[in-house]
Design an enzyme around this catalytic site. Sequence first.
Site, mmCIF file in Angstrom:
data_model
loop_
_atom_site.group_PDB
_atom_site.id
_atom_site.type_symbol
_atom_site.label_atom_id
_atom_site.label_comp_id
_atom_site.label_asym_id
_atom_site.label_seq_id
_atom_site.Cartn_x
_atom_site.Cartn_y
_atom_site.Cartn_z
ATOM 1 N N HIS A 159 32.071 -6.357 2.615
ATOM 2 C CA HIS A 159 31.552 -6.852 3.901
ATOM 3 C C HIS A 159 32.438 -7.933 4.506
ATOM 4 O O HIS A 159 32.296 -8.271 5.688
ATOM 5 C CB HIS A 159 30.129 -7.399 3.717
ATOM 6 C CG HIS A 159 29.283 -7.285 4.941
ATOM 7 N ND1 HIS A 159 29.791 -7.222 6.223
ATOM 8 C CD2 HIS A 159 27.929 -7.220 5.089
ATOM 9 C CE1 HIS A 159 28.812 -7.138 7.094
ATOM 10 N NE2 HIS A 159 27.667 -7.125 6.436
ATOM 11 N N ASP A 174 32.020 -4.038 8.428
ATOM 12 C CA ASP A 174 30.619 -4.232 8.798
ATOM 13 C C ASP A 174 29.828 -2.956 8.544
ATOM 14 O O ASP A 174 30.396 -1.864 8.388
ATOM 15 C CB ASP A 174 30.503 -4.627 10.272
ATOM 16 C CG ASP A 174 31.095 -6.005 10.548
ATOM 17 O OD1 ASP A 174 31.104 -6.842 9.618
ATOM 18 O OD2 ASP A 174 31.556 -6.237 11.682
#
Length: 553
Positions: free
Chosen positions: A523, A527
């Site tokens: 992450h 995304d």
Amino acid sequence: MAFSVQMPALGESVTEGTVTRWLKQEGDTVELDEPLVEVSTDKVDTEIPSPAAGVLTKIIAQEDDTVEVGGELAVIGDAKDAGEAAAPAPEKVPAAQPESKPAPEPPPVQPTSGAPAGGDAKPVLMPELGESVTEGTVIRWLKKIGDSVQVDEPLVEVSTDKVDTEIPSPVAGVLVSISADEDATVPVGGELARIGVAADIGAAPAPKPAPKPVPEPAPTPKAEPAPSPPAAQPAGAAEGAPYVTPLVRKLASENNIDLAGVTGTGVGGRIRKQDVLAAAEQKKRAKAPAPAAQAAAAPAPKAPPAPAPALAHLRGTTQKASRIRQITANKTRESLQATAQLTQTHEVDMTKIVGLRARAKAAFAEREGVNLTFLPFFAKAVIDALKIHPNINASYNEDTKEITYYDAEHLGFAVDTEQGLLSPVIHDAGDLSLAGLARAIADIAARARSGNLKPDELSGGTFTITNIGSQGALFDTPILVPPQAAMLGTGAIVKRPRVVVDASGNESIGVRSVCYLPLTYDHRLIDGADAGRFLTTIKHRLEEGAFEADLGL
């Protein structure tokens, strides 16, 4: 002159070691490179050789003491410094006085291995065995001190966290000294041995008396009990039994293999790691037909019973973790600590792919020489998606705050082997066709299981696929292989009732072949929406099933 025995650097991030057992006691005589003490680190257990010939005058670190790298373990003094302790040493030389001529020769031989070491002898160094490999462990010496060797003749087997391989001799000559004993860990560039070129070794007959100080050769019956302790288990097999390394014995124990029934393929009939793995595989196959006979119509149950016989002997025991298990434990923990991982899963209708494969697999196998599995379809869809979404085929550097977007697709594939989990890499996989991927995957998986991978085939990946469905799993949460930013799992393809919409928009319930694709991603770089778009691209490519041209249909 006294020599200090220090705790060596036994790995890139190893800062200390624990003394597990002294192999010599104060007052004992030791030869150059003779195993002196066993030490244990968080990565490897190994023996520390003596840096000089002489007498062990003082033990500084006792058993179970933890010593920092560079810390002093003991002191080796020469015979004069040892005083009374040195007296027994000369008595061993007169003991061999029936051969009055050879007796004076052993002393010159020791300097010969040291004298040429300064100028005439050629050092054999630990080579670079991969992109990120910093050290290697000596598994087995294929030659003994005094043996003649040719240029490029295999000299020693070494193991790294990525590959096992043989190191060839850089020159023709005679092996005059061994600097790293079996099970010793040596950094890249460290000295393994020294080869005296033939011209420099005028005392060619010297190898016969030379072994006397080193209790390895078989000619003298009284010297043989000395090498027996390292190979205590095969000791009862008489003088002609080949030496078995601790690594091989441990592997045999883990797989419940009786070494007496294993035929060695190494030099002089020595049993190699590959021999034990082959015996374990043969044992597994021999036990597989029993469940198959009871449920011939169901091939799936064959896999689960196989591991049970090999592992049943572990119940109620405590075992030292294998080298690959230790590496896996460290790498997976480091991966979770260094990255922000989460997993997103999409369901994919594989009905068209299942039909295509059924139509093409017979002709494909005949034409390409490998079976057509589902993995090449997944790999091809992943490659196409990586080209569309370069932020998935990328890595994030925490120190420089930079993102590297790769211009090639180097696919790693998780492979379950007898030794543990490996992730070999197919470099430039984006340049391969579906058939090329099928051949490359079959080849690299087979060589991973047989231990024949090249060092660079275990590094350099930009994205990894793990076939979690091979054991029937529907989905999982894969752990990343840093610096890669994502890893895709491919779940088992199963038949399920699903809503089917026809061209006119009419809905019905039909039986479809479906699977789940879990994507673990970092992450810090990717995304959730990025991961979703990437998985959607793969999903559409597979559900479209437009692979006819690749399959010659």
